[in-house]
Design a protein around this motif. Structure first.
Motif, PDB file in Angstrom:
ATOM      1  N   ALA A   1      -6.180  -9.003 -21.894  1.00 13.93           N
ATOM      2  CA  ALA A   1      -5.747  -8.692 -23.254  1.00 13.93           C
ATOM      3  C   ALA A   1      -4.446  -7.905 -23.209  1.00 13.93           C
ATOM      4  CB  ALA A   1      -6.820  -7.908 -24.001  1.00 13.93           C
ATOM      5  N   ILE A   2      -3.569  -8.139 -24.184  1.00 13.03           N
ATOM      6  CA  ILE A   2      -2.283  -7.459 -24.289  1.00 13.03           C
ATOM      7  C   ILE A   2      -2.070  -7.043 -25.739  1.00 13.03           C
ATOM      8  CG2 ILE A   2       0.207  -7.619 -23.898  1.00 13.03           C
ATOM      9  CD1 ILE A   2      -0.327  -9.933 -21.985  1.00 13.03           C
ATOM     10  N   GLU A   3      -1.529  -5.843 -25.929  1.00  9.49           N
ATOM     11  CA  GLU A   3      -1.219  -5.358 -27.277  1.00  9.49           C
ATOM     12  C   GLU A   3       0.237  -4.931 -27.373  1.00  9.49           C
ATOM     13  OE1 GLU A   3      -3.872  -2.496 -29.342  1.00  9.49           O
ATOM     14  OE2 GLU A   3      -2.108  -1.183 -29.473  1.00  9.49           O
TER      15      GLU A   3
ATOM     16  N   ARG B   1       9.110   3.274 -23.953  1.00 10.33           N
ATOM     17  CA  ARG B   1      10.468   3.681 -24.289  1.00 10.33           C
ATOM     18  C   ARG B   1      10.402   5.093 -24.843  1.00 10.33           C
ATOM     19  NH1 ARG B   1      13.978   4.630 -28.143  1.00 10.33           N
ATOM     20  NH2 ARG B   1      12.322   4.481 -29.679  1.00 10.33           N
ATOM     21  N   ARG B   2      11.048   6.020 -24.129  1.00 11.55           N
ATOM     22  CA  ARG B   2      11.021   7.431 -24.506  1.00 11.55           C
ATOM     23  C   ARG B   2       9.578   7.911 -24.695  1.00 11.55           C
ATOM     24  NH1 ARG B   2      14.972   8.853 -29.294  1.00 11.55           N
ATOM     25  NH2 ARG B   2      14.198  10.908 -28.687  1.00 11.55           N
ATOM     26  N   TYR B   3       8.706   7.488 -23.765  1.00 14.71           N
ATOM     27  CA  TYR B   3       7.300   7.900 -23.711  1.00 14.71           C
ATOM     28  C   TYR B   3       6.449   7.308 -24.836  1.00 14.71           C
ATOM     29  CZ  TYR B   3      10.111  11.181 -21.167  1.00 14.71           C
ATOM     30  OH  TYR B   3      11.071  11.713 -20.355  1.00 14.71           O
ATOM     31  N   GLN B   4       7.039   6.404 -25.615  1.00 18.74           N
ATOM     32  CA  GLN B   4       6.272   5.683 -26.617  1.00 18.74           C
ATOM     33  C   GLN B   4       5.833   4.359 -26.008  1.00 18.74           C
ATOM     34  OE1 GLN B   4       5.349   6.591 -29.623  1.00 18.74           O
ATOM     35  NE2 GLN B   4       6.804   8.092 -30.416  1.00 18.74           N
ATOM     36  N   LYS B   5       4.528   4.101 -26.019  1.00 13.08           N
ATOM     37  CA  LYS B   5       4.019   2.863 -25.450  1.00 13.08           C
ATOM     38  C   LYS B   5       4.430   1.680 -26.322  1.00 13.08           C
ATOM     39  CE  LYS B   5       0.012   5.510 -23.896  1.00 13.08           C
ATOM     40  NZ  LYS B   5      -1.418   5.812 -24.142  1.00 13.08           N
ATOM     41  N   VAL B   6       4.919   0.623 -25.688  1.00 11.70           N
ATOM     42  CA  VAL B   6       5.323  -0.569 -26.442  1.00 11.70           C
ATOM     43  C   VAL B   6       4.517  -1.801 -26.045  1.00 11.70           C
ATOM     44  CG1 VAL B   6       7.656   0.266 -26.888  1.00 11.70           C
ATOM     45  CG2 VAL B   6       7.215  -1.070 -24.837  1.00 11.70           C
ATOM     46  N   LEU B   7       3.848  -1.756 -24.916  1.00 14.58           N
ATOM     47  CA  LEU B   7       2.972  -2.861 -24.504  1.00 14.58           C
ATOM     48  C   LEU B   7       1.852  -2.273 -23.666  1.00 14.58           C
ATOM     49  CD1 LEU B   7       3.922  -6.390 -23.257  1.00 14.58           C
ATOM     50  CD2 LEU B   7       2.352  -5.000 -21.891  1.00 14.58           C
ATOM     51  N   GLU B   8       0.609  -2.614 -24.028  1.00 10.85           N
ATOM     52  CA  GLU B   8      -0.554  -2.145 -23.292  1.00 10.85           C
ATOM     53  C   GLU B   8      -1.402  -3.349 -22.905  1.00 10.85           C
ATOM     54  OE1 GLU B   8      -0.279  -1.168 -26.649  1.00 10.85           O
ATOM     55  OE2 GLU B   8       0.274   0.955 -26.638  1.00 10.85           O
ATOM     56  N   GLU B   9      -2.031  -3.274 -21.742  1.00 11.06           N
ATOM     57  CA  GLU B   9      -2.825  -4.417 -21.310  1.00 11.06           C
ATOM     58  C   GLU B   9      -4.000  -3.988 -20.445  1.00 11.06           C
ATOM     59  OE1 GLU B   9      -0.818  -7.018 -18.422  1.00 11.06           O
ATOM     60  OE2 GLU B   9       0.789  -5.540 -18.352  1.00 11.06           O
ATOM     61  N   SER B  10      -4.954  -4.873 -20.353  1.00 13.59           N
ATOM     62  CA  SER B  10      -6.103  -4.671 -19.483  1.00 13.59           C
ATOM     63  C   SER B  10      -6.558  -6.040 -18.995  1.00 13.59           C
ATOM     64  CB  SER B  10      -7.242  -3.985 -20.238  1.00 13.59           C
ATOM     65  OG  SER B  10      -8.323  -3.728 -19.383  1.00 13.59           O
ATOM     66  N   PRO B  11      -6.849  -6.160 -17.682  1.00 15.85           N
ATOM     67  CA  PRO B  11      -6.758  -5.133 -16.639  1.00 15.85           C
ATOM     68  C   PRO B  11      -5.324  -4.948 -16.142  1.00 15.85           C
ATOM     69  CG  PRO B  11      -7.519  -7.200 -15.705  1.00 15.85           C
ATOM     70  CD  PRO B  11      -7.419  -7.428 -17.179  1.00 15.85           C
ATOM     71  N   SER B  12      -5.125  -3.910 -15.324  1.00 11.07           N
ATOM     72  CA  SER B  12      -3.822  -3.659 -14.718  1.00 11.07           C
ATOM     73  C   SER B  12      -3.643  -4.550 -13.498  1.00 11.07           C
ATOM     74  CB  SER B  12      -3.711  -2.190 -14.297  1.00 11.07           C
ATOM     75  OG  SER B  12      -2.607  -2.001 -13.433  1.00 11.07           O
ATOM     76  N   VAL B  13      -2.454  -5.153 -13.376  1.00  7.99           N
ATOM     77  CA  VAL B  13      -2.180  -5.987 -12.206  1.00  7.99           C
ATOM     78  C   VAL B  13      -1.845  -5.123 -10.994  1.00  7.99           C
ATOM     79  CG1 VAL B  13      -1.377  -7.915 -13.598  1.00  7.99           C
ATOM     80  CG2 VAL B  13       0.270  -6.199 -12.820  1.00  7.99           C
TER      81      VAL B  13
ATOM     82  N   VAL C   1      -4.775   4.343 -29.787  1.00  8.73           N
ATOM     83  CA  VAL C   1      -4.191   3.244 -30.558  1.00  8.73           C
ATOM     84  C   VAL C   1      -4.436   1.909 -29.861  1.00  8.73           C
ATOM     85  CG1 VAL C   1      -2.047   2.314 -31.520  1.00  8.73           C
ATOM     86  CG2 VAL C   1      -2.411   4.783 -31.474  1.00  8.73           C
ATOM     87  N   GLU C   2      -4.412   1.922 -28.538  1.00 10.22           N
ATOM     88  CA  GLU C   2      -4.527   0.676 -27.769  1.00 10.22           C
ATOM     89  C   GLU C   2      -5.963   0.292 -27.435  1.00 10.22           C
ATOM     90  OE1 GLU C   2      -3.188   4.082 -25.036  1.00 10.22           O
ATOM     91  OE2 GLU C   2      -2.750   3.343 -27.049  1.00 10.22           O
ATOM     92  N   HIS C   3      -6.942   0.885 -28.112  1.00 11.21           N
ATOM     93  CA  HIS C   3      -8.337   0.578 -27.789  1.00 11.21           C
ATOM     94  C   HIS C   3      -8.708  -0.898 -27.965  1.00 11.21           C
ATOM     95  CE1 HIS C   3      -8.898   1.020 -32.200  1.00 11.21           C
ATOM     96  NE2 HIS C   3      -9.901   0.202 -32.026  1.00 11.21           N
ATOM     97  N   PRO C   4      -8.013  -1.688 -28.830  1.00 10.03           N
ATOM     98  CA  PRO C   4      -8.414  -3.095 -28.960  1.00 10.03           C
ATOM     99  C   PRO C   4      -8.366  -3.901 -27.671  1.00 10.03           C
ATOM    100  CG  PRO C   4      -7.086  -2.468 -30.844  1.00 10.03           C
ATOM    101  CD  PRO C   4      -7.021  -1.322 -29.868  1.00 10.03           C
ATOM    102  N   VAL C   5      -7.446  -3.575 -26.745  1.00 12.80           N
ATOM    103  CA  VAL C   5      -7.407  -4.373 -25.516  1.00 12.80           C
ATOM    104  C   VAL C   5      -8.685  -4.178 -24.709  1.00 12.80           C
ATOM    105  CG1 VAL C   5      -4.887  -4.411 -25.413  1.00 12.80           C
ATOM    106  CG2 VAL C   5      -6.120  -2.634 -24.190  1.00 12.80           C
ATOM    107  N   THR C   6      -9.237  -2.955 -24.736  1.00 11.84           N
ATOM    108  CA  THR C   6     -10.512  -2.715 -24.056  1.00 11.84           C
ATOM    109  C   THR C   6     -11.638  -3.459 -24.755  1.00 11.84           C
ATOM    110  OG1 THR C   6      -9.814  -0.561 -23.207  1.00 11.84           O
ATOM    111  CG2 THR C   6     -12.181  -0.925 -23.402  1.00 11.84           C
ATOM    112  N   GLU C   7     -11.593  -3.482 -26.079  1.00 14.90           N
ATOM    113  CA  GLU C   7     -12.635  -4.195 -26.820  1.00 14.90           C
ATOM    114  C   GLU C   7     -12.628  -5.681 -26.492  1.00 14.90           C
ATOM    115  OE1 GLU C   7     -13.381  -1.561 -30.804  1.00 14.90           O
ATOM    116  OE2 GLU C   7     -11.755  -3.033 -30.903  1.00 14.90           O
ATOM    117  N   LEU C   8     -11.448  -6.265 -26.366  1.00 14.99           N
ATOM    118  CA  LEU C   8     -11.386  -7.705 -26.121  1.00 14.99           C
ATOM    119  C   LEU C   8     -11.841  -8.074 -24.719  1.00 14.99           C
ATOM    120  CD1 LEU C   8      -8.091  -8.731 -27.958  1.00 14.99           C
ATOM    121  CD2 LEU C   8     -10.457  -9.078 -28.686  1.00 14.99           C
TER     122      LEU C   8
END
Length: 676
Positions: free
Chosen positions: A334-336, A233-245, A295-302
């Motif tokens: 993983a989803i953040e 939203r307005r270039y602010q990430k609100v949901l991050e995930e890995s892997p990408s579908v 900020v979203e590095h935890p999804v990669t860690e998981l």
């Protein structure tokens, strides 16, 4: 490995680094501003030192003060976190010159990659696809306007030294360019200390996919696969995930190789992120490189099972990367999401204030919480209003989404408003569930994700009423037990009165306005009347946070988000929050016979501050005539700018704030001559 490190940051990232360092036996030193004297990173570090005033320019952006603290306390390295000085090449050089290790890339690498303009030019020279644009040093507004017209619209203005969505604007027409440029430059200057911008053609409906890269001082460079960050939203990430579908195996490999190529080309060391725009046709374009941990590095860690902060510390200490590319294994999904103190229904206006209540789900193998605050802490106006990151993990994406929905249902925040309900709508939206969302979808269809002020759901209202009735009965019983006559009939809260059947009336205020219910009965069996309808409630039990009951013969269960100590305590919970697993209802109990005054917009003779903040610019003077909707003032709060506009046409009679002033919420800043 280091014996002691200093963390040149605040909030959840500072706490995150402290946890990893402690696990490795490394002592930690925190720095803090006057506004953060009681912050969690200060309390958790082994040592902490105040370095200045509350504004970032007075504290967290003071590299000289940070280095001086590191020297004086014997720290061997400085971890910059993200934001503030994390991508400042001059700071990285100064840390190295002071004989300390900078836990990140060198200043030389930052100058090549940290500037969006420089990184784009580097990628273009290396034949990596880039979006057409302008990255030159000539920042004269007239020249930039001419370049924008040549590139064509829609066009994006981006802060060359920014990140996190700050200093970014989409311009769709040449007439809008200069006003957007001025605002973008000012926001970039306030957030990052630099106002250089770059221009690039805006790709319609793209996906935002980034690749985590890592390099060491031994010449090794690898990637740890992708994160998709298209929900924005307005270039602010609100949901991050890995892997990408969205990625095919072939596209994933090509993007990973391109990211590693960029890292190797400049001898990149430590953690970095190469960000790409991916069109609907699968073509990808280099966007920028963030020379820091994201900020979203935890999804990669998981999904990889690796601790990227530990990797950072080991690489900065001169150790080789723990794994080779072939050893990187990705498992599960993983989803953040980010919980913010903000009001989605008021344009996501950032909030501030004491966290009177902060309830987050318990952590386990499937749920992770990264936060820099606890209940009772204050969200200040000076920094980003993020309260916590909620990260979930499971074997596949559908299960991870289910985990996310369940975890959000357990969240409750009181004090500043929050985006919890917005995130709950997001986690259930078809575009998110199907994995088809693009970076502009939220802005185009924001109303689809917003809580609606419609009539209150009947079952939720009945559950809230029953929870309140049971709480009243327990409160009365507790008072009676503590009295001199615990056996008194007045100790029974059933609403009985001589001459008529027992009746209790309740009133609430909610999103849909005032709600009244009338109840007969007690002890879990009630007849409740609302809006001309009568409902039989039987077998209601409130055990812990779980409310089970039968509504007109239908068995239902709800979660009551209340303090365990509030049930049966001497005072009632000031609000009632119930959740049925998919929806929540928040109500404020009010006196049954209190007369509610109708809310009015006032006379329209003044412009007020929507929240505490600092005045950036005043665009009107006493005696000026203004039009309805004309921008008259800009304030800055929570690292973002808010435009204040005239409520009607009129003449300015008084201005009560000047550029640089700090103002409180609801303060009248500008007055117009009275009509008539």
């Amino acid at each position: 490995m280091f014996d002691k490190i200093l963390i040149a940051n605040r909030g959840e990232i500072a706490c995150r680094v402290i946890r990893t360092a402690r696990r490795l036996g490394i002592r930690t030193v925190a720095v803090y501003s006057q506004a953060d004297a009681d912050a969690q990173h200060v309390r958790q570090a082994d040592e902490a030192y105040c370095i200045g005033g509350p504004r970032p320019q007075e504290s967290y952006l003071r590299g000289d003060a940070i280095i001086e603290v590191a020297r004086n306390c014997g720290a061997q390295a400085i971890h910059p976190g993200y934001g503030f000085l994390s991508e400042n090449a001059d700071f990285a050089d100064a840390v190295a010159a002071a004989g300390l290790a900078f836990i990140g890339p060198s200043g030389t690498s930052m100058r090549k990659m940290g500037s969006k303009a420089g990184a784009k030019e580097l990628m273009q020279a290396a034949n990596v696809p880039v979006v057409p644009g302008y990255t030159g040093a000539d920042q004269d507004p007239t020249h930039l306007h001419a370049q924008a017209d040549a590139i064509g619209y829609p066009l994006m203005i981006k802060a060359a030294h920014g990140g996190g969505g700050k200093g970014m604007r989409i311009v769709r027409d040449s007439d809008e360019f200069l006003a957007n440029l001025e605002s973008c430059q000012r926001e970039a200057r306030n957030a990052f200390g630099r106002d250089r911008v770059l221009l690039e053609r805006y790709v319609e409906r793209p996906r935002h996919i980034e690749i985590q890269v890592f390099g060491d001082t031994h010449g090794n460079a690898i990637h740890l696969n992708e994160r998709e960050c298209s929900a924005q939203r307005r270039y602010q990430k609100v949901l991050e995930e890995s892997p990408s579908v969205f990625l095919t195996p072939e596209l994933r490999q090509a993007m990973g190789e391109a990211a590693v190529m960029a890292a190797r080309a400049i001898d990149y060391v430590n953690a970095g992120t190469v960000e790409f725009i991916v069109g609907q046709d699968g073509r990808f374009y280099f966007m920028e490189i963030n020379t820091r941990l994201q900020v979203e590095h935890p999804v990669t860690e998981l999904v990889t099972g690796q601790d990227l902060v530990e990797w950072q510390l080991r690489v900065a200490a001169g150790q080789p990367l723990p794994l080779t590319q072939a050893q990187i294994v990705q498992r599960g999904h993983a989803i953040e999401v980010r919980l913010y103190a903000e009001d989605p229904e008021a344009g996501f206006l950032p909030g501030s204030g004491k966290l009177e209540r902060l309830r987050l789900p318990a952590t386990d193998a499937h749920v992770r919480i990264d936060s820099g605050v606890v209940e009772g802490d204050t969200v200040t106006i000076f920094y980003d209003p993020m309260i916590a990151k909620l990260i979930v993990f499971d074997a596949d994406r559908p299960k991870a989404l289910a985990r996310l929905r369940d975890a959000l249902a357990q969240c409750d925040i009181a004090g500043p408003k929050s985006n919890i309900e917005f995130l709950e709508h997001l986690a259930r939206h078809p575009a998110v569930v199907a994995g088809t969302i693009d970076t502009g979808y939220l802005d185009r269809h924001l109303d689809e994700f917003m809580p609606q002020a419609h009539a209150t759901d009947s079952d939720l209202l009945l559950a809230a009423s029953v929870a309140q009735l049971i709480a009243q009965e327990r409160t009365t019983a507790a008072r009676a037990t503590a009295s001199s006559d615990p056996g008194s009939p007045w100790a029974i809260a059933d609403g009985w009165r001589l001459g008529h059947g027992g009746r209790r009336s309740l009133a609430f205020l909610g999103r849909a306005g005032r709600v009244e219910v009338h109840a007969h009965g007690s002890g879990g069996d009630y007849r409740i009347e609302h809006d001309g309808q009568r409902h039989e409630i039987l077998g209601a039990r409130l055990e812990g946070a779980g409310l089970s009951l039968r509504i007109d013969g239908r068995a239902r269960r709800f979660d009551v988000l209340a303090d365990d100590t509030a049930i049966g305590a001497a005072t009632a919970e000031p609000r009632v929050v119930v959740h049925d697993g998919a929806r929540r209802l928040r109500l404020e109990p009010v006196a049954m016979y209190r007369h509610e005054q109708a809310a009015t917009a006032g006379t329209g003779d003044k412009v007020v501050a929507p929240m505490p903040g600092r005045v950036v610019v005043v665009r009107a003077a006493v005696g000026d005539g203004v039009e309805s909707g004309q921008e008259v003032m800009v304030i800055e709060a929570m690292k973002m700018e808010l435009s204040l506009k005239a409520p009607r046409a009129g003449t300015v009679t008084e201005i009560r704030a000047a550029a640089g002033d700090f103002v409180e919420a609801d303060a009248a800043l500008l007055l117009l001559a009275s009509e008539g």
